[in-house]
Design an enzyme around this catalytic site. Structure first.
Site, PDB file in Angstrom:
ATOM      1  N   GLY A  13       5.605  13.894  16.424  1.00  0.00           N
ATOM      2  CA  GLY A  13       4.100  15.145  16.094  1.00  0.00           C
ATOM      3  C   GLY A  13       2.349  15.068  15.961  1.00  0.00           C
ATOM      4  N   ASN A  15       0.444  15.166  16.855  1.00  0.00           N
ATOM      5  CA  ASN A  15      -0.904  16.086  17.741  1.00  0.00           C
ATOM      6  C   ASN A  15      -0.460  17.392  16.461  1.00  0.00           C
ATOM      7  OD1 ASN A  15      -2.147  14.826  20.907  1.00  0.00           O
ATOM      8  ND2 ASN A  15      -0.108  14.935  20.452  1.00  0.00           N
ATOM      9  N   MET A  91       9.625  18.356  24.457  1.00  0.00           N
ATOM     10  CA  MET A  91       9.730  18.181  25.636  1.00  0.00           C
ATOM     11  C   MET A  91      11.072  19.408  25.868  1.00  0.00           C
ATOM     12  SD  MET A  91       8.554  15.025  26.065  1.00  0.00           S
ATOM     13  CE  MET A  91       7.155  13.537  24.800  1.00  0.00           C
ATOM     14  N   ILE A  93      11.635  22.715  29.171  1.00  0.00           N
ATOM     15  CA  ILE A  93      10.609  23.211  29.823  1.00  0.00           C
ATOM     16  C   ILE A  93      10.678  24.912  29.062  1.00  0.00           C
ATOM     17  CG2 ILE A  93      11.153  24.450  32.462  1.00  0.00           C
ATOM     18  CD1 ILE A  93      10.844  21.985  32.764  1.00  0.00           C
ATOM     19  N   ASN A 108      -1.388  23.342  26.367  1.00  0.00           N
ATOM     20  CA  ASN A 108      -0.649  21.806  27.163  1.00  0.00           C
ATOM     21  C   ASN A 108      -1.109  20.587  26.262  1.00  0.00           C
ATOM     22  OD1 ASN A 108       2.447  20.587  26.847  1.00  0.00           O
ATOM     23  ND2 ASN A 108       2.124  20.392  29.018  1.00  0.00           N
ATOM     24  N   HIS A 110      -0.912  16.456  27.922  1.00  0.00           N
ATOM     25  CA  HIS A 110      -0.443  16.011  28.656  1.00  0.00           C
ATOM     26  C   HIS A 110      -1.388  14.268  28.752  1.00  0.00           C
ATOM     27  CE1 HIS A 110       2.256  14.410  32.413  1.00  0.00           C
ATOM     28  NE2 HIS A 110       0.738  14.303  32.573  1.00  0.00           N
TER      29      HIS A 110
HETATM   30  C1  GRF Z   1       2.033  12.920  23.991  1.00  0.00           C
HETATM   31  O1  GRF Z   1       1.531  11.599  24.746  1.00  0.00           O
HETATM   32  C2  GRF Z   1       1.720  14.294  24.388  1.00  0.00           C
HETATM   33  O2  GRF Z   1       0.927  14.328  24.952  1.00  0.00           O
HETATM   34  C3  GRF Z   1       3.153  13.899  25.587  1.00  0.00           C
HETATM   35  O3  GRF Z   1       4.198  13.684  24.123  1.00  0.00           O
HETATM   36  C4  GRF Z   1       3.733  13.001  23.223  1.00  0.00           C
HETATM   37  C5  GRF Z   1       3.774  13.506  21.952  1.00  0.00           C
HETATM   38  O4  GRF Z   1       3.415  12.996  20.357  1.00  0.00           O
HETATM   39  N1  GRF Z   1       4.267  15.343  25.802  1.00  0.00           N
HETATM   40  P1  GRF Z   1       3.828  13.434  19.423  1.00  0.00           P
HETATM   41  O5  GRF Z   1       4.227  13.660  18.974  1.00  0.00           O
HETATM   42  O6  GRF Z   1       2.257  14.596  19.627  1.00  0.00           O
HETATM   43  O7  GRF Z   1       2.876  12.386  18.359  1.00  0.00           O
END
Ligand code: GRF
Length: 215
Positions: A13, A15, A91, A93, A108, A110
């Protein structure tokens, strides 16, 4: 009017944290009303707790039937009047019904420059592994709307990262993650300000061309 946000998470988490920080600094006109995790032990849940954000686990353990699981997710989002869903390292769908219900309202992040190193099989560290194996010199991160495909929706923001000759999966993912933490909150800020217009595949953010595509 403040935008009601739901953040979907599965892991650490970081992000999510970047979003929480920008919201607390009042840089984003929105509020995370709910954190939805498909992993009971996701550290992202703890991050939310520290900031008084409600979280809920919906996964295979409490909803083994996929239709029931997807139905429950929609029910909760509607109950909380969610305007915008952010997949912050989620993670799993996304159900097509949910995608249709929230057309151009699911964002999203990526960790590559889409359309490279994306789609089936390219998730988490596998993305950076693919980048290093291929030998490209530039990678980056992409924020996009979610459509019914995998990583195929309209691109909102992208930022590049130079690949170094001695990069490892860890060193590269660390630099890309920093960029993710910049462009995800920025895209959410624009969304909450009503600045984003989607015309077919094209996303227009009035007069921000210089910021949207940086080095
Ligand atoms: C990030 O690289 C995101 O782009 C990918 O999974 C990772 C998650 O990181 N989908 P976090 O859980 O936000 O630390």
């Amino acid at each position: 009017m403040s935008i009601n946000i739901a953040a979907f998470v599965s892991g650490g988490g970081t992000n999510l944290q970047a979003l929480i920080d920008e919201i607390e600094k009042k840089n984003i006109n929105g509020k995370i009303q709910l954190i939805l995790s498909n992993n009971e032990n996701a550290y992202a849940i703890k991050r939310g707790e520290k900031h008084g954000i409600e979280s809920i686990y919906i996964g295979k353990k409490n909803f083994s039937d996929i239709n029931e699981r997807n139905g429950k997710i929609i029910e909760i989002l509607q109950e909380k009047n969610i305007d915008l869903i952010i997949l912050a390292g989620y993670m799993s769908i996304i159900d097509k019904k949910l995608v249709r219900l929230y057309k151009n309202r699911i964002i999203n992040i990526h960790p590559s420059l889409i359309p490279s190193f994306c789609g089936k099989g390219f998730y988490g560290k596998k993305v950076h592994e693919g980048v290093l194996e291929y030998g490209v010199k530039v990678t980056g991160a992409t924020v996009h709307f979610v459509d019914e495909g995998t990583d195929t929706g309209p691109v909102i923001l992208q930022k590049s990262v130079i690949v170094k000759e001695d990069d490892t999966i860890d060193s590269l993912s660390e630099r890309v993650l920093k960029v993710e933490h910049e462009i995800l909150p920025l895209a959410v800020k624009y969304f909450c300000e009503g600045k984003i217009k989607v015309e077919g595949r094209k996303v227009k953010i009035g007069g921000l061309e210089d910021e949207t595509c940086t080095h």
